[in-house]
Scaffold this motif. Sequence first.
Motif, PDB file in Angstrom:
ATOM      1  N   SER A  22      -3.174  -7.300  -5.809  1.00 51.36           N
ATOM      2  CA  SER A  22      -2.292  -7.992  -4.866  1.00 51.36           C
ATOM      3  C   SER A  22      -1.229  -8.827  -5.566  1.00 51.36           C
ATOM      4  O   SER A  22      -0.273  -9.283  -4.932  1.00 51.36           O
ATOM      5  CB  SER A  22      -3.118  -8.889  -3.934  1.00 51.36           C
ATOM      6  OG  SER A  22      -3.855  -9.839  -4.679  1.00 51.36           O
TER       7      SER A  22
ATOM      8  N   THR B  57      -2.447   0.418   6.964  1.00 51.64           N
ATOM      9  CA  THR B  57      -1.282  -0.414   6.625  1.00 51.64           C
ATOM     10  C   THR B  57      -1.108  -0.705   5.144  1.00 51.64           C
ATOM     11  O   THR B  57      -0.085  -1.252   4.755  1.00 51.64           O
ATOM     12  CB  THR B  57      -1.375  -1.760   7.369  1.00 51.64           C
ATOM     13  OG1 THR B  57      -2.550  -2.459   6.933  1.00 51.64           O
ATOM     14  CG2 THR B  57      -1.431  -1.548   8.878  1.00 51.64           C
ATOM     15  N   GLN B  58      -2.087  -0.357   4.322  1.00 50.71           N
ATOM     16  CA  GLN B  58      -2.012  -0.707   2.902  1.00 50.71           C
ATOM     17  C   GLN B  58      -2.093   0.540   2.022  1.00 50.71           C
ATOM     18  O   GLN B  58      -2.676   1.558   2.405  1.00 50.71           O
ATOM     19  CB  GLN B  58      -3.161  -1.658   2.527  1.00 50.71           C
ATOM     20  CG  GLN B  58      -3.145  -2.984   3.268  1.00 50.71           C
ATOM     21  CD  GLN B  58      -2.031  -3.884   2.795  1.00 50.71           C
ATOM     22  OE1 GLN B  58      -1.825  -4.055   1.598  1.00 50.71           O
ATOM     23  NE2 GLN B  58      -1.307  -4.483   3.734  1.00 50.71           N
TER      24      GLN B  58
ATOM     25  N   SER C 112       2.174  -2.826   0.891  1.00 48.97           N
ATOM     26  CA  SER C 112       2.120  -2.417   2.298  1.00 48.97           C
ATOM     27  C   SER C 112       2.641  -0.992   2.435  1.00 48.97           C
ATOM     28  O   SER C 112       3.496  -0.536   1.661  1.00 48.97           O
ATOM     29  CB  SER C 112       2.953  -3.365   3.161  1.00 48.97           C
ATOM     30  OG  SER C 112       4.330  -3.193   2.903  1.00 48.97           O
ATOM     31  N   ARG C 113       2.147  -0.322   3.435  1.00 51.55           N
ATOM     32  CA  ARG C 113       2.621   1.037   3.685  1.00 51.55           C
ATOM     33  C   ARG C 113       4.104   1.031   4.087  1.00 51.55           C
ATOM     34  O   ARG C 113       4.856   1.952   3.732  1.00 51.55           O
ATOM     35  CB  ARG C 113       1.784   1.682   4.783  1.00 51.55           C
ATOM     36  CG  ARG C 113       2.103   3.148   4.999  1.00 51.55           C
ATOM     37  CD  ARG C 113       1.035   3.835   5.809  1.00 51.55           C
ATOM     38  NE  ARG C 113       1.272   5.255   5.891  1.00 51.55           N
ATOM     39  CZ  ARG C 113       0.420   6.116   6.427  1.00 51.55           C
ATOM     40  NH1 ARG C 113      -0.728   5.675   6.915  1.00 51.55           N
ATOM     41  NH2 ARG C 113       0.700   7.407   6.471  1.00 51.55           N
TER      42      ARG C 113
END
Length: 362
Positions: free
Chosen positions: A282, A313-314, A335-336
């Motif tokens: 992250s 979403t990730q 993030s996507r």
Amino acid sequence: MIEAQFSGQQGSFKLNVEFAAPSEGVTALFGPSGCGKTTVLRCVAGLTRLAQGKLVVDGEVWQEGRRFVPVHRRAIGYVFQEASLFPHLSVRENIEFGQKRAKRAKGSRQTIGFDDVVDLLAIAPLFDRPTSRLSGGERQRVAIGRALLSQPRLLLMDEPLSALDRMGREEILPYLEQLHRTLSIPVLYVSHDMREIERLADTLVLMRHGAVRAAGPIADLLSDPSLPLVRMPEPASVLDGTVKEYDPGYGLATIEVPGGTLLVAGDIGPTGSTRRLRIEASDVSLSRHAVKDITILNALPVRIDTVQPIGETQMTVRLKLGEDGSGAPLLSRVSRLSWDRLGFKPGDTVVAQIKAVALART
């Protein structure tokens, strides 16, 4: 090289594992509770004998077919979750017990000196205490010293820190790191704590449901998007590097890793020493080009290797340091939406902006 293969059934539990471990460094067995980690260690020790098994330690067969070297003839040291010290003996006498066992184990060699172990683990101040007056960390240091003085060719450690609180773990971890640096004895280390493994292990054996899911260098497995490790709450990469210099004016050390250099806060060691770094996925963002006028100190060219969606979403992205992608592996969690907007794809050379670098191994 340690070659291990065990298969059989205990009650309703089935074990079917096969792996090879280097003859030096720490090989960690990791997986959920009940996956068979401790059973594997017991098989290596000779405490458990399954229907089929093979164990070869540096070319010497300890188990294969009808051949089975009994536990008291195996040159192993075993450190359990509980220190299991003899309460009627002093600390010194507990440690000296290991020397007595060395004479009985086949293949043991007097290569680790008493004074060396005492100094390595800082045990001398504890000599005259009864074991009942030791802290948890002190008890484990004594247990490790006893195991080492049995002159093992292989050291087995079954969650040696699990019975300790956070302060106890932090007390003993530096001693385990010192063992790693100082001794050439191979270690099989069982733990359910990934932070411990990231700090200590060189090789990782990932287990699930009594089988080996993957095995190899820890840096490779931690950064493999196809493995469940990247789905942990805080997936991270580990990189081993060399201290090149320290700038006292800015309080920053320059660490050379395969494929680039990183700046790390603090005087973390003398020039030429090796250090292990931990970088959370992250804390790694990606950009198409180098960004100027930014406070992030570490921005390195990387090549996108593989990608794995995490939920809807990730995205977890495996990178390789260097413009040609020949360096160390690194994880990024993005993030996507960002991935799609920037049109990233495997094979692209991009810039990894690393917001934080932590020291994993001192």
